[in-house]
Design a protein around this motif. Structure first.
Motif, PDB file in Angstrom:
ATOM      1  N   UNK A 168      32.680  73.399  17.745  1.00 37.66           N
ATOM      2  CA  UNK A 168      32.469  72.136  18.446  1.00 37.66           C
ATOM      3  C   UNK A 168      33.800  71.422  18.691  1.00 37.66           C
ATOM      4  N   UNK A 169      34.668  71.463  17.688  1.00 30.10           N
ATOM      5  CA  UNK A 169      35.975  70.827  17.818  1.00 30.10           C
ATOM      6  C   UNK A 169      36.766  71.458  18.958  1.00 30.10           C
ATOM      7  N   UNK A 170      36.735  72.790  19.032  1.00 30.82           N
ATOM      8  CA  UNK A 170      37.468  73.491  20.086  1.00 30.82           C
ATOM      9  C   UNK A 170      36.891  73.174  21.465  1.00 30.82           C
ATOM     10  N   UNK A 171      35.563  73.192  21.589  1.00 34.04           N
ATOM     11  CA  UNK A 171      34.923  72.921  22.878  1.00 34.04           C
ATOM     12  C   UNK A 171      35.178  71.494  23.328  1.00 34.04           C
ATOM     13  N   UNK A 172      35.108  70.553  22.396  1.00 37.38           N
ATOM     14  CA  UNK A 172      35.375  69.153  22.727  1.00 37.38           C
ATOM     15  C   UNK A 172      36.832  68.950  23.128  1.00 37.38           C
ATOM     16  N   UNK A 173      37.736  69.629  22.421  1.00 42.69           N
ATOM     17  CA  UNK A 173      39.154  69.499  22.730  1.00 42.69           C
ATOM     18  C   UNK A 173      39.458  70.028  24.132  1.00 42.69           C
ATOM     19  N   UNK A 174      38.673  71.022  24.574  1.00 41.84           N
ATOM     20  CA  UNK A 174      38.866  71.587  25.917  1.00 41.84           C
ATOM     21  C   UNK A 174      38.045  70.858  26.979  1.00 41.84           C
ATOM     22  N   UNK A 175      37.375  69.761  26.583  1.00 43.86           N
ATOM     23  CA  UNK A 175      36.519  68.993  27.497  1.00 43.86           C
ATOM     24  C   UNK A 175      35.425  69.873  28.110  1.00 43.86           C
ATOM     25  N   UNK A 176      34.896  70.753  27.296  1.00 46.88           N
ATOM     26  CA  UNK A 176      33.856  71.663  27.751  1.00 46.88           C
ATOM     27  C   UNK A 176      32.489  71.042  27.518  1.00 46.88           C
ATOM     28  N   UNK A 177      31.664  70.901  28.554  1.00 44.07           N
ATOM     29  CA  UNK A 177      30.316  70.361  28.348  1.00 44.07           C
ATOM     30  C   UNK A 177      29.501  71.245  27.396  1.00 44.07           C
ATOM     31  N   UNK A 178      28.839  70.605  26.438  1.00 45.03           N
ATOM     32  CA  UNK A 178      28.080  71.332  25.418  1.00 45.03           C
ATOM     33  C   UNK A 178      26.619  70.917  25.481  1.00 45.03           C
ATOM     34  N   UNK A 179      25.736  71.907  25.441  1.00 43.88           N
ATOM     35  CA  UNK A 179      24.303  71.634  25.396  1.00 43.88           C
ATOM     36  C   UNK A 179      23.733  72.292  24.151  1.00 43.88           C
ATOM     37  N   UNK A 180      23.063  71.514  23.353  1.00 42.83           N
ATOM     38  CA  UNK A 180      22.468  72.011  22.118  1.00 42.83           C
ATOM     39  C   UNK A 180      21.135  72.687  22.434  1.00 42.83           C
ATOM     40  N   UNK A 181      20.960  73.919  21.965  1.00 40.50           N
ATOM     41  CA  UNK A 181      19.700  74.629  22.165  1.00 40.50           C
ATOM     42  C   UNK A 181      18.773  74.292  21.002  1.00 40.50           C
ATOM     43  N   UNK A 182      17.764  73.512  21.283  1.00 37.33           N
ATOM     44  CA  UNK A 182      16.811  73.109  20.255  1.00 37.33           C
ATOM     45  C   UNK A 182      15.894  74.281  19.887  1.00 37.33           C
ATOM     46  N   UNK A 183      15.326  74.281  18.657  1.00 38.22           N
ATOM     47  CA  UNK A 183      14.389  75.346  18.270  1.00 38.22           C
ATOM     48  C   UNK A 183      13.249  75.512  19.272  1.00 38.22           C
ATOM     49  N   UNK A 184      12.750  74.411  19.785  1.00 35.26           N
ATOM     50  CA  UNK A 184      11.723  74.439  20.832  1.00 35.26           C
ATOM     51  C   UNK A 184      12.198  73.557  21.989  1.00 35.26           C
ATOM     52  N   UNK A 185      13.064  74.102  22.826  1.00 37.83           N
ATOM     53  CA  UNK A 185      13.683  73.277  23.871  1.00 37.83           C
ATOM     54  C   UNK A 185      12.699  72.830  24.941  1.00 37.83           C
ATOM     55  N   UNK A 186      12.927  71.621  25.445  1.00 37.88           N
ATOM     56  CA  UNK A 186      12.192  71.121  26.613  1.00 37.88           C
ATOM     57  C   UNK A 186      12.990  71.585  27.826  1.00 37.88           C
TER      58      UNK A 186
END
Length: 201
Positions: A168-186
């Motif tokens: 997460x630290x690396x992705x945030x540092x690169x300004x990379x959009x992150x989407x969390x995959x929920x156990x039961x995603x909507x």
């Protein structure tokens, strides 16, 4: 040697099995090359053989990789490597759904599974002995038609929270959009987040 073993296995696989496995008798006096027509064997195997020879040459003159313990790894013992599923059944369904949605609404984009961070991120701290991005992987990655990463989709890593924080630290540092995959995603909500980061055209 390991390369010779690999070469023999690969040749056997490409030619349909070893001579010992083939119940058909080979006519005496028939050249081995005649068993494959029109030079197909040479065309089929030439590139792989060349790659093996280049790797063999590099290994002879280069440094052997080190294990985490610092012990030099000379080879991989035979019978110790096996395949495993790239994704769970649920992730395969999610991947297929997202791929269909991308084809309909963002056909220039592609979706990739199990992508190492150092395949699409570069760290200024990386050197020959250390790469902070090593062993960090996103579950799904969406890229544009130029190969530029657009969105990273990740599961929560409950087994190794430290690795999760590093990623997460690396992705945030690169300004990379992150989407969390929920156990039961909507799916509709997930797509809305993804669409917000896709090219408009």
């Amino acid at each position: 040697m390991q390369f010779d073993r690999f070469l023999n296995k690969a040749v056997s696989r490409l030619s349909g099995g070893s001579d010992a496995d083939d119940p058909r008798p080979v006519p005496r006096g028939a050249p081995a090359d005649d068993l494959r027509g029109s030079g197909s064997w040479a065309n089929e195997w030439g590139a792989a053989k060349g790659a093996i020879e280049r790797a063999k040459s590099l290994a002879a003159g280069g440094k052997a990789p080190k294990r985490r313990s610092g012990v030099v790894a000379q080879n991989i013992p035979e019978g110790t490597v096996r395949t495993k599923p790239l994704m769970t059944t649920r992730d395969i369904k999610l991947h297929s759904w997202l791929q269909d949605r991308l084809e309909a609404e963002a056909p220039t984009c592609t979706i990739h599974a199990g992508v190492a961070l150092n395949a699409f991120l570069v760290s200024a701290e990386a050197n020959e002995e250390y790469d902070p991005l090593c062993n960090l992987t996103v579950d799904l990655l969406i890229a544009d038609d130029q190969g530029q990463p657009l969105v990273a989709l990740i599961h929560e890593n409950r087994v190794d929270s430290h690795k999760q924080l590093l990623m997460l630290d690396a992705l945030l540092d690169a300004d990379m959009p992150i989407i969390d995959i929920q156990p039961r995603p909507v799916l509709s909500a997930m797509w809305a987040e993804i669409a917000a980061n896709l090219p408009e055209d």
